[in-house]
Design an enzyme around this catalytic site. Structure first.
Site, PDB file in Angstrom:
ATOM      1  N   ASP A  33       0.821  -1.213   0.000  1.00 51.04           N
ATOM      2  CA  ASP A  33       0.000   0.000   0.000  1.00 51.04           C
ATOM      3  C   ASP A  33       0.855   1.262   0.000  1.00 51.04           C
ATOM      4  O   ASP A  33       2.053   1.214   0.254  1.00 51.04           O
ATOM      5  CB  ASP A  33      -0.874   0.018   1.263  1.00 51.04           C
ATOM      6  CG  ASP A  33      -2.112  -0.835   1.093  1.00 51.04           C
ATOM      7  OD1 ASP A  33      -2.434  -1.197  -0.038  1.00 51.04           O
ATOM      8  OD2 ASP A  33      -2.740  -1.132   2.133  1.00 51.04           O
ATOM      9  N   LYS A  55      -3.367   3.454  -2.800  1.00 54.41           N
ATOM     10  CA  LYS A  55      -4.575   4.185  -3.165  1.00 54.41           C
ATOM     11  C   LYS A  55      -4.359   5.665  -2.895  1.00 54.41           C
ATOM     12  O   LYS A  55      -4.346   6.113  -1.761  1.00 54.41           O
ATOM     13  CB  LYS A  55      -5.766   3.664  -2.365  1.00 54.41           C
ATOM     14  CG  LYS A  55      -6.141   2.264  -2.757  1.00 54.41           C
ATOM     15  CD  LYS A  55      -7.390   1.830  -2.027  1.00 54.41           C
ATOM     16  CE  LYS A  55      -7.683   0.382  -2.367  1.00 54.41           C
ATOM     17  NZ  LYS A  55      -8.707  -0.203  -1.515  1.00 54.41           N
ATOM     18  N   MET A 166      -8.235   8.533   9.647  1.00 59.51           N
ATOM     19  CA  MET A 166      -8.712   9.154   8.400  1.00 59.51           C
ATOM     20  C   MET A 166      -9.661  10.311   8.701  1.00 59.51           C
ATOM     21  O   MET A 166     -10.622  10.527   7.968  1.00 59.51           O
ATOM     22  CB  MET A 166      -9.437   8.101   7.527  1.00 59.51           C
ATOM     23  CG  MET A 166      -8.575   6.914   7.153  1.00 59.51           C
ATOM     24  SD  MET A 166      -9.538   5.595   6.378  1.00 59.51           S
ATOM     25  CE  MET A 166     -10.301   4.836   7.798  1.00 59.51           C
TER      26      MET A 166
HETATM   27  C1  LIG Z   1      -6.799   3.345   5.654  1.00 57.52           C
HETATM   28  S1  LIG Z   1      -6.391   3.655   7.314  1.00 57.52           S
HETATM   29  C2  LIG Z   1      -5.358   2.262   7.613  1.00 57.52           C
HETATM   30  C3  LIG Z   1      -5.110   2.036   9.077  1.00 57.52           C
HETATM   31  C4  LIG Z   1      -4.089   0.944   9.346  1.00 57.52           C
HETATM   32  N1  LIG Z   1      -4.593  -0.340   8.924  1.00 57.52           N
HETATM   33  C5  LIG Z   1      -3.680   0.881  10.807  1.00 57.52           C
HETATM   34  O1  LIG Z   1      -3.996  -0.098  11.494  1.00 57.52           O
HETATM   35  O2  LIG Z   1      -2.999   1.817  11.252  1.00 57.52           O
HETATM   36  C6  LIG Z   1      -5.220   4.985   7.117  1.00 57.52           C
HETATM   37  C7  LIG Z   1      -5.247   5.931   8.322  1.00 57.52           C
HETATM   38  O3  LIG Z   1      -4.464   5.405   9.381  1.00 57.52           O
HETATM   39  C8  LIG Z   1      -3.863   6.472  10.075  1.00 57.52           C
HETATM   40  N2  LIG Z   1      -2.392   6.307  10.001  1.00 57.52           N
HETATM   41  C9  LIG Z   1      -1.730   5.311   9.397  1.00 57.52           C
HETATM   42  N3  LIG Z   1      -0.396   5.427   9.597  1.00 57.52           N
HETATM   43  C10 LIG Z   1      -0.232   6.521  10.360  1.00 57.52           C
HETATM   44  C11 LIG Z   1       0.898   7.165  10.952  1.00 57.52           C
HETATM   45  N4  LIG Z   1       2.148   6.698  10.791  1.00 57.52           N
HETATM   46  N5  LIG Z   1       0.693   8.277  11.697  1.00 57.52           N
HETATM   47  C12 LIG Z   1      -0.534   8.757  11.889  1.00 57.52           C
HETATM   48  N6  LIG Z   1      -1.649   8.192  11.365  1.00 57.52           N
HETATM   49  C13 LIG Z   1      -1.501   7.089  10.636  1.00 57.52           C
HETATM   50  C14 LIG Z   1      -4.331   7.767   9.446  1.00 57.52           C
HETATM   51  O4  LIG Z   1      -5.489   8.189  10.148  1.00 57.52           O
HETATM   52  C15 LIG Z   1      -4.663   7.287   8.054  1.00 57.52           C
HETATM   53  O5  LIG Z   1      -5.574   8.158   7.427  1.00 57.52           O
END
Ligand SMILES: C[S@@+](CC[C@H](N)C(=O)[O-])C[C@H]1O[C@@H](n2cnc3c(N)ncnc32)[C@H](O)[C@@H]1O
Length: 243
Positions: A33, A55, A166
């Site tokens: 991803d 995406k 998100m």
């Molecule tokens: C599609 S979701 C996927 C979440 C992922 N599966 C998880 O468990 O962290 C993507 C969201 O995760 C959060 N996110 C993912 N990585 C991040 C990071 N390193 N720092 C802050 N937010 C993060 C944000 O809110 C982002 O919009």
């Protein structure tokens, strides 16, 4: 043929599981991803085929296209790593991929990752539960938090920490709906951008200030009394906005 649905954690390669690191070092093909960090991608076997199905808004592969790709790859390789940010089953559509592969009789194994829902608050020193402040935590997706069908009065529970993934784009709307639902305007909020990366930044504000805060994705919003704490010895840059 086995497809491994592997969680990459929040970004720092040190936060990968050993199992994930071993699979990255050995798998002949990795499908990843957009939010998987470059440092983690460097751990992929250099001889492996690496496919980015990230995406990006306006430029994305559909989920069904990705499902079909995984099924097709499973027919050609003994093992396929499907690498997803955080944990594969936390807002990552990993469950759908699991179901699509199982329907085609492909063997699937899931490797948990540390979700940003928990890593981001922790790395900012914000405990999502804390005796006397918060006895539970609710994790919700920002895009689904429009007025219709969401019980904001249930979410506006001062005794439970709310973690929004998100949620950057809709932060003003989320804040105002939670206030209408009964959460105090003064409720502490911590916003953690790019958690666990060298660019991690934490911003703190009150709930009624959230809409006006300049934030960039990816970020996690943490709303609740614990968001005023900083139990990390100020490991990252903290911008305090009056909490
Ligand atoms: C599609 S979701 C996927 C979440 C992922 N599966 C998880 O468990 O962290 C993507 C969201 O995760 C959060 N996110 C993912 N990585 C991040 C990071 N390193 N720092 C802050 N937010 C993060 C944000 O809110 C982002 O919009």
């Amino acid at each position: 043929m086995t497809v491994y649905l592997v969680g990459a954690g929040p970004g720092d390669p040190d936060l990968l599981t050993l199992r994930a690191a071993k699979l990255l070092a050995t798998a002949p093909v990795v499908v990843h991803d957009r939010l998987v960090s470059p440092e983690i991608l460097q751990l992929i076997n250099p001889r492996a085929r690496c496919i980015d199905v990230g995406k990006t808004p306006g430029l994305s592969h559909s989920q069904s296209w990705i499902n079909e790709l995984l099924v097709e790859l499973a027919g050609h390789y003994d093992s396929v790593v499907r690498l997803k940010g955080g944990d594969p089953f936390v807002f990552g559509r990993g469950g759908e991929e699991y179901e699509a592969l199982s329907r085609e009789n492909v063997n699937v194994e899931v490797v948990p990752g540390i979700s940003s829902a928990f890593a981001a608050p922790l790395l900012a020193g914000v405990p999502v539960t804390h005796r006397g402040l918060s006895h539970g935590v609710t994790v919700v997706p920002g895009p689904a938090m429009s007025g219709a069908g969401v019980d904001f009065r249930a979410l506006a529970n001062a005794d439970v920490t709310l973690v929004v993934l998100m949620g950057v784009q809709r932060r003003a709307e989320i804040a105002s709906q939670l206030r209408e639902g009964g959460l105090a305007s003064s409720t502490p909020v911590a916003i953690i951008e790019r958690a666990s990366t060298p660019n991690q930044r934490t911003l703190r504000c009150r709930l009624d200030e959230l809409g006006g805060i300049d934030v960039s994705a990816p970020a996690v919003l943490v709303i609740g009394a614990g968001a005023a704490l900083a139990l990390n010895g100020a490991l990252d840059s903290i911008v305090s906005l009056g909490v």
